[in-house]
Design an enzyme around this catalytic site. Structure first.
Site, short mmCIF file in Angstrom:
data_model
loop_
_atom_site.label_atom_id
_atom_site.label_comp_id
_atom_site.label_asym_id
_atom_site.label_seq_id
_atom_site.Cartn_x
_atom_site.Cartn_y
_atom_site.Cartn_z
N HIS A 337 0.83 -1.21 0.00
CA HIS A 337 0.00 0.00 0.00
C HIS A 337 0.86 1.25 0.00
CE1 HIS A 337 -3.16 2.82 1.62
NE2 HIS A 337 -3.87 2.15 0.73
N CYS A 338 2.03 1.17 0.65
CA CYS A 338 2.91 2.33 0.79
C CYS A 338 3.55 2.76 -0.52
CB CYS A 338 4.01 2.04 1.80
SG CYS A 338 3.43 1.54 3.42
N ILE A 339 3.63 1.86 -1.49
CA ILE A 339 4.33 2.20 -2.74
C ILE A 339 3.35 2.46 -3.89
CG2 ILE A 339 6.35 0.91 -1.99
CD1 ILE A 339 5.68 -1.24 -4.05
#
Length: 346
Positions: A337-339
């Site tokens: 999700h962070c990327i």
């Protein structure tokens, strides 16, 4: 000065249709400080991009001169553009996209300061990526003075947002801001009306446990649909997140959303591994990504991978669940999700 909410914009839930996904390509920096680490990270980012491309278009922002290398690993069908970058976490450096239900697209350009001006972080270029991507997408951009990142918010699309106290209220990001001031700014820029505050994130997201964000919510809890939240559950009492997750789950179960609904919590057990890279592991299946017709789920070559996949298949029976090994991504301080950053259809 107008705000997105006053102009009729709001952040739609991640499960609504997307126009595309935006990512950023890893380059030499303190996060990937060895050529082998960088090469491994590029392969991991490419694996995620290819998994998403099965479901929707993907555009990857690459540092100057790095797009050819990126395309070699990404393969056909994935677009690249070049822009100066410091790091590769598009969820946090990219814009938060909004729609108005009438064909309009907007983007929030939060103030970015390297996850609370952490000693290893660089953000001279990353602080400008949100406006750049918003412009490429044809969005109307609204700048906010609040230091915030995309991984620090999660919305249900119906007025409710999840936040963590150690992020938006932390002195490293927003000294002098009160809870009320933060909520006012968040609601004005997301079109939300109710904030559910969690006290903190997972243990591995704080110093001295390597690279971290000081408590992003998207590794702890996320809406699966209005009124339903998936939450990280650490069943092993030997891990400090056993107590953290118990507290978070209890708070969520006692909470109500913007429509007064009691939150239903779906507990997702953590992977069995307790330590990684010499620190408490913050491996979490919560840090997944919803794309058109798909769920891209963090995998850890762990016995609980299939348990988590089964939970998400039951939650999203109309979507294809794909596990992608995320251990390399987590070694850099985040997950799938962070990327990634979704651009909703408008």
């Amino acid at each position: 000065m107008s705000t997105p909410a006053a102009d009729g914009f709001r952040m739609p839930a991640e499960w609504t249709p997307h126009e595309r996904t935006w990512m950023a390509w890893p380059g030499p920096n303190p996060t990937f400080d060895h050529p082998d680490d960088l090469a491994e990270s590029c392969r991991a980012w490419a694996d995620v991009a290819r998994a998403i491309r099965r479901f929707e278009p993907v555009t990857v922002v690459c540092g100057p001169g790095r797009s050819a290398e990126a395309r070699d690993l990404l393969g056909p069908g994935i677009d690249t553009v070049e822009r100066d970058l410091d790091d590769a976490w598009m969820r946090d450096i990219g814009p938060t996209f909004l729609t108005d239900g009438k064909g309009g697209l907007a983007a929030v350009d939060w103030t970015f300061n390297g996850w609370g001006a952490q000693s290893w972080a660089r953000w001279e270029h990353d602080a400008k990526i949100a406006a750049y991507v918003g412009d490429l997408a044809g969005a109307k951009t609204y700048a906010s003075k609040l230091v915030n990142e995309g991984g620090a918010i999660h919305v249900d699309g119906e007025g409710t947002v999840l936040l963590t106290e150690t992020v938006q209220l932390g002195a490293e990001r927003n000294p002098g801001w009160t809870r009320e001031q933060v909520e006012t700014e968040i609601h004005a820029h997301l079109g939300t009306s109710k904030a559910i505050w969690l006290p903190r994130g997972l243990t591995g997201d704080y110093p001295p446990h390597g690279f971290g964000t000081l408590g992003h919510v998207d590794i702890v809890a996320a809406f699966a649909r209005p009124g339903v939240v998936v939450a990280h559950h650490q069943p092993d009492p030997a891990h400090p997140d056993h107590e953290v997750s118990k507290e978070v789950i209890g708070l969520l179960k006692a909470a109500t959303d913007a429509h007064g609904r009691r939150i239903e919590v779906v507990e997702v057990p953590a992977p069995t591994v307790l330590e990684a890279d010499g620190h408490w592991a913050d491996y979490s299946y919560i840090n997944h990504y919803l794309c058109n017709g798909g769920v891209v789920l963090c995998g850890f070559d762990d016995p609980r991978d299939e348990t988590a996949a089964g939970i998400f298949r039951r939650l999203f029976p109309e979507r294809t669940v794909t596990l992608v090994d995320a251990r390399t991504i987590f070694s850099g301080g985040g997950g799938i999700h962070c990327i990634t950053q979704q651009q909703p259809k408008n």
